[in-house]
Design an enzyme around this catalytic site. Structure first.
Site, PDB file in Angstrom:
ATOM      1  N   CYS A  94      -2.797  -5.408   7.249  1.00 49.54           N
ATOM      2  CA  CYS A  94      -2.729  -5.950   5.889  1.00 49.54           C
ATOM      3  C   CYS A  94      -1.418  -5.632   5.181  1.00 49.54           C
ATOM      4  O   CYS A  94      -1.180  -6.112   4.072  1.00 49.54           O
ATOM      5  CB  CYS A  94      -3.909  -5.445   5.073  1.00 49.54           C
ATOM      6  SG  CYS A  94      -5.493  -5.746   5.880  1.00 49.54           S
ATOM      7  N   HIS A 119      -3.552  -3.430  -4.214  1.00 53.00           N
ATOM      8  CA  HIS A 119      -4.136  -3.867  -2.938  1.00 53.00           C
ATOM      9  C   HIS A 119      -5.589  -4.252  -3.178  1.00 53.00           C
ATOM     10  O   HIS A 119      -6.032  -5.292  -2.704  1.00 53.00           O
ATOM     11  CB  HIS A 119      -4.021  -2.745  -1.910  1.00 53.00           C
ATOM     12  CG  HIS A 119      -4.420  -3.144  -0.528  1.00 53.00           C
ATOM     13  ND1 HIS A 119      -3.858  -4.220   0.127  1.00 53.00           N
ATOM     14  CD2 HIS A 119      -5.343  -2.617   0.321  1.00 53.00           C
ATOM     15  CE1 HIS A 119      -4.423  -4.340   1.319  1.00 53.00           C
ATOM     16  NE2 HIS A 119      -5.326  -3.385   1.458  1.00 53.00           N
ATOM     17  N   GLU A 144      -6.891   4.048  -3.825  1.00 56.89           N
ATOM     18  CA  GLU A 144      -5.719   3.474  -4.480  1.00 56.89           C
ATOM     19  C   GLU A 144      -5.639   3.927  -5.934  1.00 56.89           C
ATOM     20  O   GLU A 144      -4.546   4.224  -6.445  1.00 56.89           O
ATOM     21  CB  GLU A 144      -5.744   1.947  -4.409  1.00 56.89           C
ATOM     22  CG  GLU A 144      -4.480   1.314  -4.975  1.00 56.89           C
ATOM     23  CD  GLU A 144      -4.374  -0.176  -4.749  1.00 56.89           C
ATOM     24  OE1 GLU A 144      -3.279  -0.733  -4.973  1.00 56.89           O
ATOM     25  OE2 GLU A 144      -5.388  -0.811  -4.353  1.00 56.89           O
ATOM     26  N   LYS A 185      -7.041 -10.338  -5.374  1.00 55.37           N
ATOM     27  CA  LYS A 185      -8.009 -10.545  -4.293  1.00 55.37           C
ATOM     28  C   LYS A 185      -9.403 -10.844  -4.846  1.00 55.37           C
ATOM     29  O   LYS A 185     -10.253 -11.363  -4.124  1.00 55.37           O
ATOM     30  CB  LYS A 185      -8.067  -9.327  -3.367  1.00 55.37           C
ATOM     31  CG  LYS A 185      -6.843  -9.126  -2.477  1.00 55.37           C
ATOM     32  CD  LYS A 185      -7.038  -7.936  -1.558  1.00 55.37           C
ATOM     33  CE  LYS A 185      -5.832  -7.716  -0.640  1.00 55.37           C
ATOM     34  NZ  LYS A 185      -4.673  -7.153  -1.373  1.00 55.37           N
ATOM     35  N   HIS A 203      -9.307 -11.480   0.621  1.00 56.03           N
ATOM     36  CA  HIS A 203      -8.277 -10.653   1.273  1.00 56.03           C
ATOM     37  C   HIS A 203      -7.654 -11.449   2.413  1.00 56.03           C
ATOM     38  O   HIS A 203      -8.290 -11.708   3.427  1.00 56.03           O
ATOM     39  CB  HIS A 203      -8.926  -9.379   1.795  1.00 56.03           C
ATOM     40  CG  HIS A 203      -7.960  -8.349   2.287  1.00 56.03           C
ATOM     41  ND1 HIS A 203      -6.603  -8.570   2.390  1.00 56.03           N
ATOM     42  CD2 HIS A 203      -8.154  -7.060   2.706  1.00 56.03           C
ATOM     43  CE1 HIS A 203      -6.017  -7.487   2.847  1.00 56.03           C
ATOM     44  NE2 HIS A 203      -6.940  -6.561   3.044  1.00 56.03           N
ATOM     45  N   PHE A 248      -4.838  -1.351   7.989  1.00 56.49           N
ATOM     46  CA  PHE A 248      -5.408  -0.581   9.086  1.00 56.49           C
ATOM     47  C   PHE A 248      -4.270  -0.014   9.934  1.00 56.49           C
ATOM     48  O   PHE A 248      -3.264  -0.678  10.171  1.00 56.49           O
ATOM     49  CB  PHE A 248      -6.284  -1.473   9.972  1.00 56.49           C
ATOM     50  CG  PHE A 248      -7.663  -1.752   9.432  1.00 56.49           C
ATOM     51  CD1 PHE A 248      -8.064  -1.310   8.188  1.00 56.49           C
ATOM     52  CD2 PHE A 248      -8.581  -2.464  10.193  1.00 56.49           C
ATOM     53  CE1 PHE A 248      -9.331  -1.557   7.695  1.00 56.49           C
ATOM     54  CE2 PHE A 248      -9.858  -2.727   9.721  1.00 56.49           C
ATOM     55  CZ  PHE A 248     -10.239  -2.274   8.472  1.00 56.49           C
TER      56      PHE A 248
END
Length: 417
Positions: A166, A306, A317, A338, A343, A402
């Protein structure tokens, strides 16, 4: 005056997204708090625990790449070429024999040609190896998007693809800045593309229990920072910008949309799918980006987070922002687009950079929709549910992937001196 040879600006933008296939459509949807999440139509999802996604609608790759070429591209590469065509047109850049060697391409993706891989695997099982497409390998390659963009425009500058889940688009844009500053190109077509709304991807994320199962209320499923969030919603699309050396942009009288002021890229070294619970890597990325941009925490007006709508990510976050910004964290506008797009994995950093530039241009912060129940662990100003009109001069946008990959970009309103 800062040296124009060291400054990098954005002169064009293009995108394909679940809430619109032009920049204007995209921004209109964000301002309205419009969700692009709906039941899956790209495959039969009736047997899956999650049956919703942010799909790109009304898209024909042949309009940009041509019928023959588009048939030889996976869906994610078609998205990338389309977004690149829009960005180049928006920039007013004329690509010709005088500058082909000075234009580069860096496009990121998290997964690549998964549509093609799944389809051709089915062909192998049902019809045998002789029926597998000879275009299988070039269609599934993660670097095919950057390759096809360079072919489409006939450019010979540095050509690369970044695959960091991502964070891929954020890393690609960071690499584009390095390419320009190193003198290897004057212009780089850069961003990210993804098309992972497929049975295998869904099965994998469902098995991880990472996806929202709010199937009866698709528009309310993506709810970053809300206490009732139950997972992220898969999206697809592409976001591409034209990154350009300031002196080059000034020489051709380009319309400068914003300055790419700084970036920070770090690793967590902690877990393959979860952020470091203390947010150390994310904090370092944000601090590095601010240092590189030459801005203090108090100068950041807005963070495009994010904000995936997963329990761990949103909490971590939030913690990282508070550590990186100290007392200023409570004064920041922080929102997750998002909540509307879902996403987009490796493409998310591209469309979210575009959202950040649009926030500057329009002096408005897009909302985090579906924010109804505060979470005690998520206690920042998330611009709930409605767009906020306010001065916006400096924006940070975060991407965490990830593998512990972190990318933070900072854009600011352009001033020549």
């Amino acid at each position: 005056m800062r040296n124009p040879e060291d400054r990098i600006v954005i002169t064009g933008m293009g995108l394909v997204s679940p809430v619109g296939n032009t920049v204007d459509e995209f921004w209109s949807a964000l301002r309205q708090g419009k969700s692009g999440i709906s039941p899956v139509t790209l495959f039969d999802a009736s047997a899956f625990p999650t049956r919703i996604a942010g799909e790109v609608r009304n898209f024909d790759g042949a309009e940009y790449a041509g019928r023959k070429a588009s048939r030889r591209m996976d869906r994610f590469a078609q998205f990338a070429v389309a977004a690149a065509c829009m960005a180049v047109e928006d920039s007013g850049l004329a690509i010709n024999d005088s500058n082909r060697s000075r234009v580069g391409v860096v496009i990121g993706t998290g997964i690549g040609g998964l549509h093609t891989l799944e389809q051709e695997h089915e062909t192998l099982l049902t019809k045998g190896p002789d029926r597998v497409s000879p275009f299988l390998v070039p269609m599934l390659m993660c670097n095919s998007a950057s390759g096809y963009i360079s072919i489409h425009f006939g450019v010979f500058g540095p050509n690369a693809s970044v695959v960091t889940a991502c964070a891929a688009a954020g890393h690609s844009i960071s690499q584009a800045c390095d390419i320009i500053r190193n003198g290897d190109a004057d212009v780089v077509i850069t961003g990210g593309a993804e098309a992972a709304v497929t049975p295998v991807a869904f099965a994998g994320f469902c098995s991880m229990k990472a996806l929202s199962r709010r199937n009866d209320e698709p528009e309310k499923a993506s709810r970053p920072f809300d206490a009732d969030r139950d997972g992220f919603v898969m999206g697809e699309g592409a976001g591409v910008v034209i990154a350009e050396r300031l002196s080059h942009a000034l020489d051709r009288n380009a319309d400068i949309l914003a300055e790419l002021a700084g970036y920070g890229i770090t690793g967590d070294g902690c877990h393959i799918t979860a952020m470091d619970p203390d947010g150390k890597g994310a904090v370092m990325a944000m601090q590095t980006a601010m240092k590189r941009a030459g801005v203090s925490p108090s100068e950041i007006d807005y963070i495009n987070a994010h904000g995936t709508s997963t329990e761990i990510n949103d909490r971590t976050e939030t913690l990282a922002v508070k550590k990186a910004f100290g007392k200023h964290a409570g004064k920041l506008a922080v929102s997750s687009t998002k909540s509307m797009t879902g996403h987009l994995l490796g493409a998310s950093g591209g469309i979210e950079l575009i959202a950040s530039v649009l926030a500057i241009q329009n002096s408005a912060v897009p909302p985090t929709i579906n924010y109804t129940t505060p979470d005690p662990d998520c206690d920042l100003d998330y611009v709930p549910n409605q767009c906020r009109e306010q001065p916006v001069n400096v924006v940070m946008t975060n991407s965490f992937g990830f593998g512990g990959h972190n990318a933070c970009l900072i854009v600011r309103r352009f001033f020549e001196d």
